[in-house]
Motif scaffolding. Sequence first.
Motif, PDB file in Angstrom:
ATOM      1  N   UNK A 137       0.801  -1.216   0.000  1.00  0.00           N
ATOM      2  CA  UNK A 137       0.000   0.000   0.000  1.00  0.00           C
ATOM      3  C   UNK A 137       0.840   1.275   0.000  1.00  0.00           C
ATOM      4  N   UNK A 138       2.177   1.140   0.003  1.00  0.00           N
ATOM      5  CA  UNK A 138       3.036   2.333  -0.043  1.00  0.00           C
ATOM      6  C   UNK A 138       2.782   3.088  -1.342  1.00  0.00           C
ATOM      7  N   UNK A 214       6.908   3.452   5.964  1.00  0.00           N
ATOM      8  CA  UNK A 214       6.188   3.585   4.694  1.00  0.00           C
ATOM      9  C   UNK A 214       5.320   4.841   4.708  1.00  0.00           C
ATOM     10  N   UNK A 215       5.526   5.684   3.704  1.00  0.00           N
ATOM     11  CA  UNK A 215       4.726   6.900   3.496  1.00  0.00           C
ATOM     12  C   UNK A 215       4.719   7.821   4.713  1.00  0.00           C
ATOM     13  N   UNK A 216       5.715   7.691   5.582  1.00  0.00           N
ATOM     14  CA  UNK A 216       5.808   8.516   6.794  1.00  0.00           C
ATOM     15  C   UNK A 216       4.525   8.417   7.624  1.00  0.00           C
ATOM     16  N   UNK A 217       3.847   7.270   7.495  1.00  0.00           N
ATOM     17  CA  UNK A 217       2.585   7.067   8.199  1.00  0.00           C
ATOM     18  C   UNK A 217       2.604   5.823   9.078  1.00  0.00           C
ATOM     19  N   UNK A 218       3.476   4.863   8.765  1.00  0.00           N
ATOM     20  CA  UNK A 218       3.567   3.625   9.538  1.00  0.00           C
ATOM     21  C   UNK A 218       5.023   3.211   9.624  1.00  0.00           C
ATOM     22  N   UNK A 219       5.420   2.696  10.784  1.00  0.00           N
ATOM     23  CA  UNK A 219       6.814   2.298  10.989  1.00  0.00           C
ATOM     24  C   UNK A 219       6.864   0.959  11.708  1.00  0.00           C
ATOM     25  N   UNK A 220       7.875   0.176  11.340  1.00  0.00           N
ATOM     26  CA  UNK A 220       8.085  -1.140  11.934  1.00  0.00           C
ATOM     27  C   UNK A 220       9.475  -1.168  12.541  1.00  0.00           C
ATOM     28  N   UNK A 241       6.126   8.060  14.569  1.00  0.00           N
ATOM     29  CA  UNK A 241       6.597   7.895  13.193  1.00  0.00           C
ATOM     30  C   UNK A 241       7.454   9.077  12.774  1.00  0.00           C
ATOM     31  N   UNK A 242       7.040  10.285  13.113  1.00  0.00           N
ATOM     32  CA  UNK A 242       7.813  11.480  12.765  1.00  0.00           C
ATOM     33  C   UNK A 242       9.196  11.445  13.400  1.00  0.00           C
ATOM     34  N   UNK A 243       9.278  10.967  14.641  1.00  0.00           N
ATOM     35  CA  UNK A 243      10.571  10.867  15.323  1.00  0.00           C
ATOM     36  C   UNK A 243      11.484   9.873  14.615  1.00  0.00           C
TER      37      UNK A 243
END
Length: 326
Positions: A137-138, A214-220, A241-243
Amino acid sequence: MSQPCLGFLGVTESEETLYRRLLRQGVSDDHARAAARAGTDAEATDRLVELGLAVRTHTGVLRPVTPARAVEHLVDHRLDALREELEQTVRTSGVVESLQRERAAAPVRRPPEETPPVQQIEGMEAVRAVIDELTFFARSESLTTNPTGIISPESADFSRPIDLRVLRRGVRMRTLMAAPALDDRPTMAYLRELADRGAEIRISHQPLERMIICDRAAALTPLDPAHTAKGALLTREPGLVATLVTLFDRMWAVAQELPTPDDEPPTGIERRILTSLRTADKDESGARDLGISVRTYRKHVASLMARLQATNRFQAALLARERGWL
């Protein structure tokens, strides 16, 4: 029996005629002359190069690719086109979203509005499923780090279809690799494969934190950085996510560009051969000192001279010292 043709692989009759003629000739001194002999124009030869049926050297020589490799390229072209068509259909049809609604409706799961901003994903299989879903979905950007710097063949086989799918959609891919990547040929080969498709890759000589954004909206991120197989944390909380994006950008800023093949540091045996160029008066003595055959010795010398763009062996040794290889 009629001669099999390449039409089913997307090759026109004129393109196939030119390729078959090149196979019979073995090599053409220039592509314009080859096109004239085949009764076509230079655009057809450009198309042959694009399809992977021929290669053109820097001097304009047009060489046919071996039949087995040529057909392999054609199959890859067709599969890429079919895959892109199917993925486009999937994206526009909404089928994945429809299936996700079915899963979300299951009584054992939270409804979508109650999904927590931070989720714990346990086990590598579950983590890989999340990675696959996130990258599918990226739409604009994919950020990844690899603190070990090594991509195993198994990992490359898993990542390749995901990475190529992302790049085909025009998503900006930035990847940070730890310095050990420079000394691992399979890893470098895979990184250059991605770079050729448009990925941006840098090598970090500083410690890296493992993450996928991904897309600066989700992080793993891993549950335990020392034991990544345990699982990961998936966060969609904007502040977190921003951090992580800021941390990635800082690591990216101090990393070096992926070296070109010509700039790639020599292996151990190549360093010893470069040293022997200054000390051995003959190839035979240099090969004997290193315990390798003369043929292998000369093959390494030719490769090193090409990478250094040296006109003779003495110059190769000097250029190697200038680059810090010796």
